[in-house]
Design a protein around this motif. Structure first.
Motif, PDB file in Angstrom:
ATOM      1  N   ARG A  36      -9.651   3.698 -26.054  1.00  0.00           N
ATOM      2  CA  ARG A  36     -10.986   3.328 -26.546  1.00  0.00           C
ATOM      3  C   ARG A  36     -12.070   3.333 -25.466  1.00  0.00           C
ATOM      4  NH1 ARG A  36      -7.625  -0.687 -28.213  1.00  0.00           N
ATOM      5  NH2 ARG A  36      -8.670  -2.068 -26.761  1.00  0.00           N
ATOM      6  N   VAL A  37     -11.735   3.719 -24.250  1.00  0.00           N
ATOM      7  CA  VAL A  37     -12.696   3.677 -23.138  1.00  0.00           C
ATOM      8  C   VAL A  37     -13.739   4.786 -23.301  1.00  0.00           C
ATOM      9  CG1 VAL A  37     -12.954   3.921 -20.645  1.00  0.00           C
ATOM     10  CG2 VAL A  37     -11.008   2.666 -21.580  1.00  0.00           C
ATOM     11  N   THR A  38     -15.007   4.396 -23.170  1.00  0.00           N
ATOM     12  CA  THR A  38     -16.110   5.362 -23.263  1.00  0.00           C
ATOM     13  C   THR A  38     -17.105   5.125 -22.134  1.00  0.00           C
ATOM     14  OG1 THR A  38     -17.455   3.952 -24.692  1.00  0.00           O
ATOM     15  CG2 THR A  38     -15.971   5.498 -25.790  1.00  0.00           C
ATOM     16  N   ILE A  39     -17.915   6.140 -21.884  1.00  0.00           N
ATOM     17  CA  ILE A  39     -19.058   6.029 -20.979  1.00  0.00           C
ATOM     18  C   ILE A  39     -20.268   6.536 -21.752  1.00  0.00           C
ATOM     19  CG2 ILE A  39     -20.177   6.936 -18.911  1.00  0.00           C
ATOM     20  CD1 ILE A  39     -17.457   7.223 -17.619  1.00  0.00           C
ATOM     21  N   ARG A  40     -21.295   5.696 -21.872  1.00  0.00           N
ATOM     22  CA  ARG A  40     -22.537   6.130 -22.520  1.00  0.00           C
ATOM     23  C   ARG A  40     -23.442   6.752 -21.465  1.00  0.00           C
ATOM     24  NH1 ARG A  40     -24.996   2.962 -27.201  1.00  0.00           N
ATOM     25  NH2 ARG A  40     -23.251   4.084 -28.102  1.00  0.00           N
ATOM     26  N   LEU A  41     -23.926   7.947 -21.751  1.00  0.00           N
ATOM     27  CA  LEU A  41     -24.772   8.665 -20.795  1.00  0.00           C
ATOM     28  C   LEU A  41     -26.113   7.979 -20.585  1.00  0.00           C
ATOM     29  CD1 LEU A  41     -24.235  12.401 -21.772  1.00  0.00           C
ATOM     30  CD2 LEU A  41     -23.090  11.076 -19.997  1.00  0.00           C
ATOM     31  N   ALA A  42     -26.645   8.113 -19.389  1.00  0.00           N
ATOM     32  CA  ALA A  42     -27.966   7.607 -19.045  1.00  0.00           C
ATOM     33  C   ALA A  42     -28.975   8.753 -19.161  1.00  0.00           C
ATOM     34  CB  ALA A  42     -27.952   7.069 -17.616  1.00  0.00           C
ATOM     35  N   ALA A  43     -30.239   8.424 -19.065  1.00  0.00           N
ATOM     36  CA  ALA A  43     -31.341   9.397 -19.047  1.00  0.00           C
ATOM     37  C   ALA A  43     -31.352  10.308 -20.268  1.00  0.00           C
ATOM     38  CB  ALA A  43     -31.297  10.225 -17.758  1.00  0.00           C
ATOM     39  N   SER A  44     -31.082   9.728 -21.440  1.00  0.00           N
ATOM     40  CA  SER A  44     -31.088  10.513 -22.670  1.00  0.00           C
ATOM     41  C   SER A  44     -32.437  10.514 -23.377  1.00  0.00           C
ATOM     42  CB  SER A  44     -30.021   9.977 -23.642  1.00  0.00           C
ATOM     43  OG  SER A  44     -28.740  10.200 -23.132  1.00  0.00           O
ATOM     44  N   ASP A  45     -33.352   9.639 -22.988  1.00  0.00           N
ATOM     45  CA  ASP A  45     -34.661   9.588 -23.649  1.00  0.00           C
ATOM     46  C   ASP A  45     -35.410  10.919 -23.583  1.00  0.00           C
ATOM     47  OD1 ASP A  45     -34.412   7.062 -24.638  1.00  0.00           O
ATOM     48  OD2 ASP A  45     -35.694   6.100 -23.148  1.00  0.00           O
ATOM     49  N   ILE A 121     -14.632  17.127 -21.671  1.00  0.00           N
ATOM     50  CA  ILE A 121     -14.375  15.781 -22.173  1.00  0.00           C
ATOM     51  C   ILE A 121     -14.983  15.683 -23.568  1.00  0.00           C
ATOM     52  CG2 ILE A 121     -14.824  13.320 -21.797  1.00  0.00           C
ATOM     53  CD1 ILE A 121     -15.114  14.004 -18.799  1.00  0.00           C
ATOM     54  N   PRO A 122     -14.220  15.222 -24.564  1.00  0.00           N
ATOM     55  CA  PRO A 122     -14.786  15.062 -25.915  1.00  0.00           C
ATOM     56  C   PRO A 122     -15.912  14.029 -25.915  1.00  0.00           C
ATOM     57  CG  PRO A 122     -12.425  14.574 -25.898  1.00  0.00           C
ATOM     58  CD  PRO A 122     -12.824  14.838 -24.502  1.00  0.00           C
ATOM     59  N   VAL A 123     -16.860  14.216 -26.810  1.00  0.00           N
ATOM     60  CA  VAL A 123     -17.996  13.299 -26.903  1.00  0.00           C
ATOM     61  C   VAL A 123     -18.185  12.814 -28.328  1.00  0.00           C
ATOM     62  CG1 VAL A 123     -19.204  14.382 -24.979  1.00  0.00           C
ATOM     63  CG2 VAL A 123     -19.730  15.089 -27.286  1.00  0.00           C
ATOM     64  N   SER A 124     -18.908  11.727 -28.441  1.00  0.00           N
ATOM     65  CA  SER A 124     -19.337  11.191 -29.719  1.00  0.00           C
ATOM     66  C   SER A 124     -20.847  11.030 -29.631  1.00  0.00           C
ATOM     67  CB  SER A 124     -18.658   9.841 -29.967  1.00  0.00           C
ATOM     68  OG  SER A 124     -19.203   9.220 -31.093  1.00  0.00           O
ATOM     69  N   ILE A 125     -21.555  11.530 -30.619  1.00  0.00           N
ATOM     70  CA  ILE A 125     -23.013  11.417 -30.637  1.00  0.00           C
ATOM     71  C   ILE A 125     -23.367  10.274 -31.583  1.00  0.00           C
ATOM     72  CG2 ILE A 125     -25.176  12.597 -31.133  1.00  0.00           C
ATOM     73  CD1 ILE A 125     -23.669  15.213 -30.498  1.00  0.00           C
ATOM     74  N   VAL A 126     -24.110   9.306 -31.055  1.00  0.00           N
ATOM     75  CA  VAL A 126     -24.373   8.056 -31.765  1.00  0.00           C
ATOM     76  C   VAL A 126     -25.872   7.860 -31.905  1.00  0.00           C
ATOM     77  CG1 VAL A 126     -24.006   5.563 -31.695  1.00  0.00           C
ATOM     78  CG2 VAL A 126     -22.315   7.087 -30.678  1.00  0.00           C
ATOM     79  N   GLU A 127     -26.313   7.453 -33.099  1.00  0.00           N
ATOM     80  CA  GLU A 127     -27.715   7.104 -33.308  1.00  0.00           C
ATOM     81  C   GLU A 127     -27.860   5.597 -33.150  1.00  0.00           C
ATOM     82  OE1 GLU A 127     -30.203   9.097 -36.243  1.00  0.00           O
ATOM     83  OE2 GLU A 127     -28.395  10.177 -36.853  1.00  0.00           O
ATOM     84  N   THR A 128     -28.717   5.181 -32.219  1.00  0.00           N
ATOM     85  CA  THR A 128     -28.977   3.761 -32.001  1.00  0.00           C
ATOM     86  C   THR A 128     -30.427   3.479 -32.356  1.00  0.00           C
ATOM     87  OG1 THR A 128     -29.712   4.000 -29.709  1.00  0.00           O
ATOM     88  CG2 THR A 128     -27.331   3.781 -30.072  1.00  0.00           C
ATOM     89  N   ARG A 129     -30.818   2.227 -32.269  1.00  0.00           N
ATOM     90  CA  ARG A 129     -32.221   1.909 -32.582  1.00  0.00           C
ATOM     91  C   ARG A 129     -33.174   2.402 -31.498  1.00  0.00           C
ATOM     92  NH1 ARG A 129     -32.117  -4.586 -31.764  1.00  0.00           N
ATOM     93  NH2 ARG A 129     -32.054  -4.504 -29.501  1.00  0.00           N
ATOM     94  N   HIS A 130     -32.639   2.760 -30.329  1.00  0.00           N
ATOM     95  CA  HIS A 130     -33.459   3.292 -29.243  1.00  0.00           C
ATOM     96  C   HIS A 130     -33.412   4.815 -29.161  1.00  0.00           C
ATOM     97  CE1 HIS A 130     -34.321  -0.666 -27.709  1.00  0.00           C
ATOM     98  NE2 HIS A 130     -33.034  -0.950 -27.709  1.00  0.00           N
ATOM     99  N   GLY A 131     -32.732   5.454 -30.087  1.00  0.00           N
ATOM    100  CA  GLY A 131     -32.652   6.912 -30.082  1.00  0.00           C
ATOM    101  C   GLY A 131     -31.213   7.389 -30.165  1.00  0.00           C
ATOM    102  N   ILE A 132     -31.036   8.666 -29.968  1.00  0.00           N
ATOM    103  CA  ILE A 132     -29.716   9.283 -30.043  1.00  0.00           C
ATOM    104  C   ILE A 132     -29.078   9.212 -28.658  1.00  0.00           C
ATOM    105  CG2 ILE A 132     -28.439  11.371 -30.629  1.00  0.00           C
ATOM    106  CD1 ILE A 132     -30.939  12.185 -32.303  1.00  0.00           C
ATOM    107  N   ARG A 133     -27.813   8.802 -28.612  1.00  0.00           N
ATOM    108  CA  ARG A 133     -27.080   8.664 -27.356  1.00  0.00           C
ATOM    109  C   ARG A 133     -25.765   9.425 -27.437  1.00  0.00           C
ATOM    110  NH1 ARG A 133     -31.462   7.513 -25.831  1.00  0.00           N
ATOM    111  NH2 ARG A 133     -32.221   5.438 -25.462  1.00  0.00           N
TER     112      ARG A 133
END
Length: 142
Positions: A36-45, A121-133
């Protein structure tokens, strides 16, 4: 959470765009401790248009397309930009590995390559209230 862990990893980015991940999720060999370990990318805005296009294409099987860091980039501790491999094409930059976790990503990419697989590395694209991450699914490459 201890007070010394509350600092921002990159003061040049907004708080909600810092990315996330922790060394506590990895063993001594920098392999993820569980699936279940993930890393959310930075600088996506700044990459929201590119991410919106990726979502519209329905990128269910997206993986990373990260180029290896050269010695010059290692020397100045340059951020690692992340692109997505979408089956037949590579997207533009969709974010960067959060500060301090570059070694984890590098080591896991080398481990994948040593097994004889493509360094993705597989990724998951997630929509948050601050944008897509974008979340890197580090537990999937153990």
């Amino acid at each position: 959470m201890a007070f010394w862990r509350a600092r921002l990893s990159d003061p040049g980015l907004p708080k909600h765009d810092q990315g996330s991940g922790s060394f506590d999720d990895y063993g001594y060999d920098l392999a993820a401790k569980n699936a279940r370990v993930t890393i959310r990318l930075a600088a996506s805005d700044p990459c929201q248009e590119e991410l919106r296009g990726v979502l519209e294409q329905g990128a269910a099987e997206a993986t990373t397309a990260i180029s290896a860091r050269g010695m010059a980039e290692e020397r100045v501790d340059a951020p690692i930009p992340v692109r997505l491999f979408l089956g037949t094409r590579v997207s533009g930059v969709v974010g960067a590995v959060p500060r301090g976790l570059e070694s984890v990503v590098d080591e896991n990419l080398r481990r994948i390559e040593d097994r004889g697989d493509k360094p993705r590395i597989p990724v998951s694209i997630v929509e948050t209230r601050h944008g897509i991450r974008v979340d890197l699914l580090m537990g999937a490459v153990r």
